[in-house]
Design an enzyme around this catalytic site. Sequence first.
Site, mmCIF file in Angstrom:
data_model
loop_
_atom_site.group_PDB
_atom_site.id
_atom_site.type_symbol
_atom_site.label_atom_id
_atom_site.label_comp_id
_atom_site.label_asym_id
_atom_site.label_seq_id
_atom_site.Cartn_x
_atom_site.Cartn_y
_atom_site.Cartn_z
ATOM 1 N N GLU A 95 0.846 -1.208 0.024
ATOM 2 C CA GLU A 95 0.060 0.074 -0.143
ATOM 3 C C GLU A 95 0.683 1.348 0.001
ATOM 4 O O GLU A 95 2.033 1.247 0.476
ATOM 5 C CB GLU A 95 -0.897 -0.070 1.362
ATOM 6 C CG GLU A 95 -0.277 -0.088 2.461
ATOM 7 C CD GLU A 95 -1.372 -0.416 3.492
ATOM 8 O OE1 GLU A 95 -1.803 -1.439 3.677
ATOM 9 O OE2 GLU A 95 -1.324 0.525 4.263
ATOM 10 N N CYS A 108 3.621 8.516 0.629
ATOM 11 C CA CYS A 108 4.071 7.580 1.576
ATOM 12 C C CYS A 108 4.038 6.168 0.891
ATOM 13 O O CYS A 108 3.115 5.718 0.503
ATOM 14 C CB CYS A 108 3.187 7.527 2.654
ATOM 15 S SG CYS A 108 3.714 6.622 4.009
ATOM 16 N N CYS A 115 6.839 -6.740 7.187
ATOM 17 C CA CYS A 115 8.032 -6.015 8.126
ATOM 18 C C CYS A 115 8.358 -7.224 8.937
ATOM 19 O O CYS A 115 7.559 -7.718 9.590
ATOM 20 C CB CYS A 115 7.287 -4.683 8.851
ATOM 21 S SG CYS A 115 8.812 -3.895 9.641
ATOM 22 N N CYS A 119 7.149 -3.997 15.961
ATOM 23 C CA CYS A 119 6.265 -2.929 16.612
ATOM 24 C C CYS A 119 5.034 -3.516 17.015
ATOM 25 O O CYS A 119 4.146 -3.876 16.199
ATOM 26 C CB CYS A 119 6.579 -1.606 15.794
ATOM 27 S SG CYS A 119 8.159 -1.352 15.659
ATOM 28 N N CYS A 122 1.897 -1.843 15.255
ATOM 29 C CA CYS A 122 1.724 -1.611 14.025
ATOM 30 C C CYS A 122 1.102 -2.734 13.247
ATOM 31 O O CYS A 122 1.319 -3.846 13.770
ATOM 32 C CB CYS A 122 3.059 -1.193 13.462
ATOM 33 S SG CYS A 122 3.515 -0.983 11.841
ATOM 34 N N GLY A 162 7.149 -1.903 6.309
ATOM 35 C CA GLY A 162 8.557 -2.078 6.097
ATOM 36 C C GLY A 162 9.633 -1.275 6.643
ATOM 37 O O GLY A 162 9.152 -0.125 7.079
ATOM 38 N N GLU A 163 10.897 -1.733 6.826
ATOM 39 C CA GLU A 163 11.799 -0.916 7.456
ATOM 40 C C GLU A 163 12.716 -0.591 6.507
ATOM 41 O O GLU A 163 13.575 -1.397 5.996
ATOM 42 C CB GLU A 163 12.465 -1.590 8.712
ATOM 43 C CG GLU A 163 13.934 -1.143 9.295
ATOM 44 C CD GLU A 163 13.701 0.308 9.621
ATOM 45 O OE1 GLU A 163 12.732 0.834 10.060
ATOM 46 O OE2 GLU A 163 14.556 0.820 9.353
ATOM 47 N N SER A 194 12.166 7.220 7.501
ATOM 48 C CA SER A 194 11.793 6.895 8.920
ATOM 49 C C SER A 194 12.480 5.465 9.359
ATOM 50 O O SER A 194 11.928 4.585 8.439
ATOM 51 C CB SER A 194 10.222 6.960 9.240
ATOM 52 O OG SER A 194 9.896 6.454 10.385
ATOM 53 N N SER A 217 11.944 6.792 14.809
ATOM 54 C CA SER A 217 10.963 6.132 15.711
ATOM 55 C C SER A 217 11.164 5.914 17.024
ATOM 56 O O SER A 217 11.950 4.873 17.257
ATOM 57 C CB SER A 217 10.114 4.786 14.889
ATOM 58 O OG SER A 217 9.590 5.212 13.748
ATOM 59 N N LEU A 218 10.993 6.829 17.910
ATOM 60 C CA LEU A 218 11.597 6.745 19.385
ATOM 61 C C LEU A 218 10.348 6.068 20.211
ATOM 62 O O LEU A 218 10.668 4.962 20.667
ATOM 63 C CB LEU A 218 11.969 8.188 19.804
ATOM 64 C CG LEU A 218 12.753 8.451 20.951
ATOM 65 C CD1 LEU A 218 13.956 7.788 20.958
ATOM 66 C CD2 LEU A 218 13.070 9.782 21.121
ATOM 67 N N HIS A 219 9.281 6.633 20.273
ATOM 68 C CA HIS A 219 7.910 6.131 21.106
ATOM 69 C C HIS A 219 8.219 5.880 22.483
ATOM 70 O O HIS A 219 7.281 5.313 23.151
ATOM 71 C CB HIS A 219 7.750 4.863 20.338
ATOM 72 C CG HIS A 219 7.192 4.855 18.942
ATOM 73 N ND1 HIS A 219 6.928 6.234 18.303
ATOM 74 C CD2 HIS A 219 7.686 4.218 18.081
ATOM 75 C CE1 HIS A 219 6.847 5.923 17.028
ATOM 76 N NE2 HIS A 219 7.041 4.855 16.666
ATOM 77 N N ASN A 293 -2.623 4.976 16.021
ATOM 78 C CA ASN A 293 -3.852 4.779 15.331
ATOM 79 C C ASN A 293 -4.370 3.342 15.820
ATOM 80 O O ASN A 293 -3.732 2.377 15.560
ATOM 81 C CB ASN A 293 -3.263 4.603 13.895
ATOM 82 C CG ASN A 293 -4.203 5.561 13.032
ATOM 83 O OD1 ASN A 293 -5.592 5.341 13.000
ATOM 84 N ND2 ASN A 293 -3.569 6.216 12.281
ATOM 85 N N CYS A 336 -0.047 2.892 8.859
ATOM 86 C CA CYS A 336 0.441 1.567 8.504
ATOM 87 C C CYS A 336 -0.059 0.276 8.079
ATOM 88 O O CYS A 336 -0.385 -0.481 9.100
ATOM 89 C CB CYS A 336 1.883 1.440 9.026
ATOM 90 S SG CYS A 336 2.437 2.991 9.335
HETATM 91 N N1 SAH Z 1 9.790 1.026 9.878
HETATM 92 C C1 SAH Z 1 10.050 2.651 9.862
HETATM 93 C C2 SAH Z 1 8.683 3.123 9.245
HETATM 94 C C3 SAH Z 1 7.288 2.743 9.729
HETATM 95 S S1 SAH Z 1 5.990 3.752 9.634
HETATM 96 C C4 SAH Z 1 10.019 2.908 11.246
HETATM 97 O O1 SAH Z 1 9.534 2.211 12.156
HETATM 98 O O2 SAH Z 1 10.184 4.126 11.470
HETATM 99 C C5 SAH Z 1 6.220 5.290 10.207
HETATM 100 C C6 SAH Z 1 5.829 5.628 11.726
HETATM 101 O O3 SAH Z 1 4.360 5.156 11.939
HETATM 102 C C7 SAH Z 1 6.808 5.073 12.471
HETATM 103 O O4 SAH Z 1 7.059 5.862 13.697
HETATM 104 C C8 SAH Z 1 5.872 3.944 13.066
HETATM 105 O O5 SAH Z 1 6.348 3.407 14.604
HETATM 106 C C9 SAH Z 1 4.612 4.645 13.275
HETATM 107 N N2 SAH Z 1 3.525 3.654 13.393
HETATM 108 C C10 SAH Z 1 3.097 2.439 12.942
HETATM 109 N N3 SAH Z 1 1.847 2.103 13.236
HETATM 110 C C11 SAH Z 1 1.385 3.262 13.924
HETATM 111 C C12 SAH Z 1 0.191 3.029 14.466
HETATM 112 N N4 SAH Z 1 -0.853 2.132 14.472
HETATM 113 N N5 SAH Z 1 -0.143 4.624 15.193
HETATM 114 C C13 SAH Z 1 0.858 5.303 15.346
HETATM 115 N N6 SAH Z 1 1.922 5.193 14.769
HETATM 116 C C14 SAH Z 1 2.284 4.047 13.877
#
Ligand code: SAH
Length: 350
Positions: A95, A108, A115, A119, A122, A162-163, A194, A217-219, A293, A336
């Site tokens: 997608e 995007c 992937c 995470c 995700c 994907g990463e 990212s 992506s810190l989180h 999300n 995603c």
């Molecule tokens: N693999 C890369 C790109 C991923 S998508 C990465 O990890 O950065 C881009 C961003 O969306 C990342 O920060 C990912 O952690 C975040 N993300 C993925 N699913 C999500 C969700 N359900 N809600 C909020 N952020 C999400």
Amino acid sequence: MEMEKTDIKSLTLKELEQVLLEMGEKKFRAKQIYQWLHQRLVCDFGEMTNLSSSLREALGERFFLTCLEPVEVRISQIDGTRKYLFGLADGHVIESVWMQYRHGNSVCISTQVGCRMGCRFCASTLDGLERSLTVSEMLDQVYRIQVLTGERVSHIVLMGSGEPLDNYDGVLKFVHMVSGSGGLNISQRNITISTCGIVPGIRRLAGEKLQITLALSLHASSDEVRRELMPVARSYCLEEVLDACREYFAMTGRRMTFEYSLVKGVNDSPREAMALAKLLGGHCGHVNLIPVNPVQERGYAQPDQAAVRQFQGILEKQGLTVTVRREMGRDIQGACGQLRKSFLNQREGG
Ligand code: SAH
């Protein structure tokens, strides 16, 4: 013996010139073909009308041409965001999302089918990794969308499934080709990669001296919480990741973006906002807060708006630049991997 065909859209101009010389053709033909592929965005050798029909035929015998098939398109009634489900030649689906902003049109793209980073919040990672995308499959997400919308793409974010740093060589070649003057010529400053934080990949990328924006992506603000949300954090602790980011900025002069998905009751407390501010204090970069999300399979919830604003306020008070990501395409499963997942569920469920 039949020769295996080459993926012509994944070749740089130099590589294409090399093959054409081997075929006994003139070098300038490569430039013409490259222009058909990467500027005029055609999907058939037959359309390359400034080539002889015998050359077009020879190309068809030596190469295959990657063109993605739109399987499903969803258009958001809220903000015009479009989500494309594309079919690949081997039957997989990926997608891509098209978003309209004041500053231009942003696409995007996905970098892998599925992937393997795992995470927890995700949807892309639910069924693991199938394979990395080829350069042509990444390019063609942008190309098809530009053709289908009839509008120029000005920004690209590698934030789909994907990463990116798990498909390092492909992604690097993609960036060079899509920003090159022989292609769409999209400024590297308008391209964001990212990553979930693969340290050797970040360090390697720093050495490429690209002008792209790197988003981490810190989180979480502690290793403990980060490990809970992101398995990759078990391989690299926060100190190592942030060190690599410091090096990235030192080598490229490009400010980083730090993404922080806010998950209710997991990483959204004022105490964690303070810890995050402290962690990022010495960094040149800004924070992008993403209220998580909710993904059906995951069971995580968004903090309410007041909690998001409070979190933002604390970071700002400590001197950080903060944006809260505006949710795009909420009505069309914009997050995603959500659309692909529901498509696969449907296909499997019959
Ligand atoms: N693999 C890369 C790109 C991923 S998508 C990465 O990890 O950065 C881009 C961003 O969306 C990342 O920060 C990912 O952690 C975040 N993300 C993925 N699913 C999500 C969700 N359900 N809600 C909020 N952020 C999400």
